[in-house]
Design a protein around this motif. Structure first.
Motif, short mmCIF file in Angstrom:
data_model
loop_
_atom_site.label_atom_id
_atom_site.label_comp_id
_atom_site.label_asym_id
_atom_site.label_seq_id
_atom_site.Cartn_x
_atom_site.Cartn_y
_atom_site.Cartn_z
N LYS A 233 0.84 -1.20 0.00
CA LYS A 233 0.00 0.00 0.00
C LYS A 233 0.87 1.24 0.00
O LYS A 233 1.81 1.37 0.79
N VAL A 234 0.60 2.17 -0.90
CA VAL A 234 1.33 3.45 -0.96
C VAL A 234 0.36 4.55 -0.57
O VAL A 234 -0.74 4.68 -1.13
N THR A 235 0.76 5.33 0.42
CA THR A 235 -0.07 6.42 0.92
C THR A 235 0.64 7.75 0.70
O THR A 235 1.85 7.87 0.93
N VAL A 236 -0.12 8.73 0.20
CA VAL A 236 0.45 10.08 0.05
C VAL A 236 0.55 10.69 1.43
O VAL A 236 -0.45 11.08 2.04
N PHE A 237 1.76 10.73 1.94
CA PHE A 237 2.01 11.14 3.32
C PHE A 237 2.03 12.67 3.46
O PHE A 237 1.53 13.23 4.41
N GLY A 238 2.60 13.31 2.46
CA GLY A 238 2.63 14.78 2.47
C GLY A 238 2.12 15.30 1.15
O GLY A 238 2.70 15.03 0.09
N ALA A 239 1.01 16.00 1.16
CA ALA A 239 0.43 16.48 -0.09
C ALA A 239 1.37 17.48 -0.76
O ALA A 239 2.13 18.19 -0.11
N ALA A 240 1.31 17.50 -2.08
CA ALA A 240 2.17 18.41 -2.86
C ALA A 240 1.92 19.85 -2.44
O ALA A 240 0.77 20.31 -2.42
N ASP A 241 3.01 20.55 -2.10
CA ASP A 241 2.87 21.93 -1.65
C ASP A 241 2.97 22.89 -2.81
O ASP A 241 3.45 22.55 -3.90
N LEU A 242 2.50 24.12 -2.58
CA LEU A 242 2.63 25.18 -3.58
C LEU A 242 3.86 26.02 -3.21
O LEU A 242 3.85 26.74 -2.21
N PRO A 243 4.94 25.90 -3.99
CA PRO A 243 6.17 26.64 -3.64
C PRO A 243 5.97 28.14 -3.69
O PRO A 243 5.35 28.67 -4.62
N GLY A 244 6.47 28.83 -2.67
CA GLY A 244 6.30 30.28 -2.62
C GLY A 244 7.49 31.05 -3.17
O GLY A 244 7.39 32.25 -3.45
N SER A 245 8.64 30.41 -3.31
CA SER A 245 9.84 31.07 -3.83
C SER A 245 10.58 30.11 -4.75
O SER A 245 10.46 28.89 -4.62
N PRO A 246 11.34 30.65 -5.68
CA PRO A 246 12.06 29.79 -6.63
C PRO A 246 13.07 28.90 -5.91
O PRO A 246 13.70 29.29 -4.92
N SER A 247 13.21 27.69 -6.40
CA SER A 247 14.26 26.80 -5.89
C SER A 247 15.58 27.03 -6.62
O SER A 247 16.64 26.65 -6.15
N ALA A 248 15.49 27.65 -7.78
CA ALA A 248 16.68 28.00 -8.56
C ALA A 248 16.30 29.15 -9.50
O ALA A 248 15.15 29.23 -9.95
#
Length: 458
Positions: A155-170
């Motif tokens: 069983k695979v459970t989505v443990f942390g829902a996809a977040d909306l990034p507030g600042s660029p990662s690069a």
């Protein structure tokens, strides 16, 4: 190259790390400005087994999940899963392009998968991350469900829902700038050290003394006024005047019992300041109360007469060919007449033969009898043979070695040339030393010690 030499190389080439720092910072800023900003949305997936009714089964299930977790990370970045996501979202990307934007890695020692999706749009990154998680859950269920069974043991459970990034990662401006500055400084420092390693010119007084086989008896700093006028004011308290006073003092105490009185000033190659040394040494000795004869023995490129502003005409060649007596061609310089100058005279077709002749020997003995010192400005030793024959007629040879210009090999060859004919090198002058060089402070030449009023002296 030892640590001390590396430090000296960095001090002399300080501008290279500084330039590297500037260029590294500019390059980092340019790369940052030209790089498209991207955002990364993160989600976590928890892998477990469904048939875990006892503690032992739970333990076995965790072991099973841990062993499978690496395979699941590969599945997350597979072309098949990417194709499903592209189809679900109708993305204008190929599966391969989407795979390059997905990063998946298991958290060490756990059954958790970290997933990151990068995209120029933060909202799009979140949507893709959410869809990747959903499609992965479906794909694992399909793959792990045994034939004939209705459910999957995994069983695979989505443990942390996809977040909306507030600042660029690069790009990361601060990190990029720091990396650029460090790389720039490192490259600049390495260039300075390598340049010093490959540089064969002499800069260290001890090294010059070792190569020349004679002590350093003078260090003369670069002086713009001296380069233009070529002569010092013996009464001055400036650095150049003090340097030549040091030179004439050291010369007088080289050998107290049999001091050298007839000196040939030469160099390995042209443009190393030998004529300036000869002229100013003669001026310093005359100012110290010595009777000095200065001979312009460089018959190919005479400079002494022009440096002192005297009349060019009859001179040394006339005396050596029997056309005149030395008293007829010598010119007094200064008010007290302590210094007399014998110019080169007309151009001679055979300067090497003239300078090594018996007539030259007789002239030097005559001048020795009437003067405390006889200073000869001779041609450089390596390009022509003129000074080699003259060197055996004098008491000693004083070499002018130009800082950062004369090479180690040239000093060695000059020493070998003089040794072959049995000439004596009494000392060397390290000439035209940059004021900012370490030698300047080591010899105390970076400070002036001019006279002050009695009330402020101390």
């Amino acid at each position: 190259m030892d640590f001390g030499e590396m430090v000296r190389a960095l001090r002399r080439g300080w501008w290279m790390p500084a330039l590297g720092l500037l260029l590294g910072g500019l390059a980092a800023a340019a790369i940052t400005l030209m790089t498209t900003a991207v955002y990364t949305s993160h989600t976590q997936l928890f892998v477990s087994t469904t048939d875990s009714s006892s503690t032992a089964e739970v333990f076995q299930g965790n072991q099973f999940a841990e062993k499978r977790i690496a395979s699941y990370a590969e599945l997350l970045t597979s072309q098949e899963l990417a194709a499903r996501v592209v189809a679900d979202l109708g993305l204008d990307l190929t599966p391969g392009e989407l795979v390059s934007r997905i990063d998946a890695a298991p958290v060490s020692g756990t059954v958790v998968l970290d997933v990151g999706v990068t995209d120029p749009s933060p909202e799009q990154a979140q949507r893709i991350a959410r869809t990747v998680a959903d499609e992965f859950v479906t794909a694992v269920e399909e793959l792990e469900t045994p034939a004939g069974a209705l459910t999957s043991p995994v069983k695979v459970t989505v443990f942390g829902a996809a977040d909306l990034p507030g600042s660029p990662s690069a790009p990361q401006p601060v990190l990029n700038l720091a990396v650029g500055l460090v790389i720039g400084v490192g490259v600049g420092a390495a260039t300075a050290v390598v340049r010093a390693r490959l540089d064969r010119s002499v800069k260290d007084p001890d090294e010059v003394a070792d190569l020349a086989g004679a002590p350093i008896i003078g260090v003369v700093l670069r002086d713009d006024a001296l380069e233009d006028d070529h002569r010092i004011d013996p009464q001055s308290s400036g650095r150049s005047a003090e340097a030549y006073r040091h030179l004439q003092t050291n010369l007088q105490f080289l050998d107290v019992d049999t001091p050298p009185r007839v000196l040939m000033v030469s160099s390995a190659m042209p443009s190393e300041g030998k004529t300036t040394v000869a002229v100013n040494l003669a001026l310093s000795l005359a100012d110290a109360g010595k009777r000095v004869a200065l001979i312009e023995a460089d018959l190919r490129r005479p400079r002494v007469i022009s440096y002192l502003g005297l009349v060019d005409g009859a001179g040394l060649t006339n005396v050596l060919t029997g056309q005149a007596q030395v008293e007829e061609v010598e010119q007094p310089y200064g008010k007290d007449g302590a210094l007399v100058v014998v110019g080169a005279g007309p151009t001679a077709p055979n300067p090497a033969q003239l300078l090594a002749s018996g007539a030259m020997r007789a002239l030097l003995e005559e001048l020795r009898a009437g003067h405390d010192y006889v200073i000869l400005d001779a041609p450089p030793l390596l390009p022509v043979a003129d000074a080699t024959g003259l060197a055996v007629l004098v008491d000693g040879v004083l070499l002018s070695v130009r800082h950062g210009n004369t090479t180690k090999e040239q000093v060695q060859r000059t020493r070998a040339t003089l040794d072959r004919v049995g000439a004596r090198t009494i000392g060397a002058v390290l000439n035209i030393v940059p004021v900012r060089d370490d030698i300047s402070s080591a010899y105390g030449y970076d400070r002036e010690y001019a006279a002050q009023p009695a009330s402020s002296a101390g």
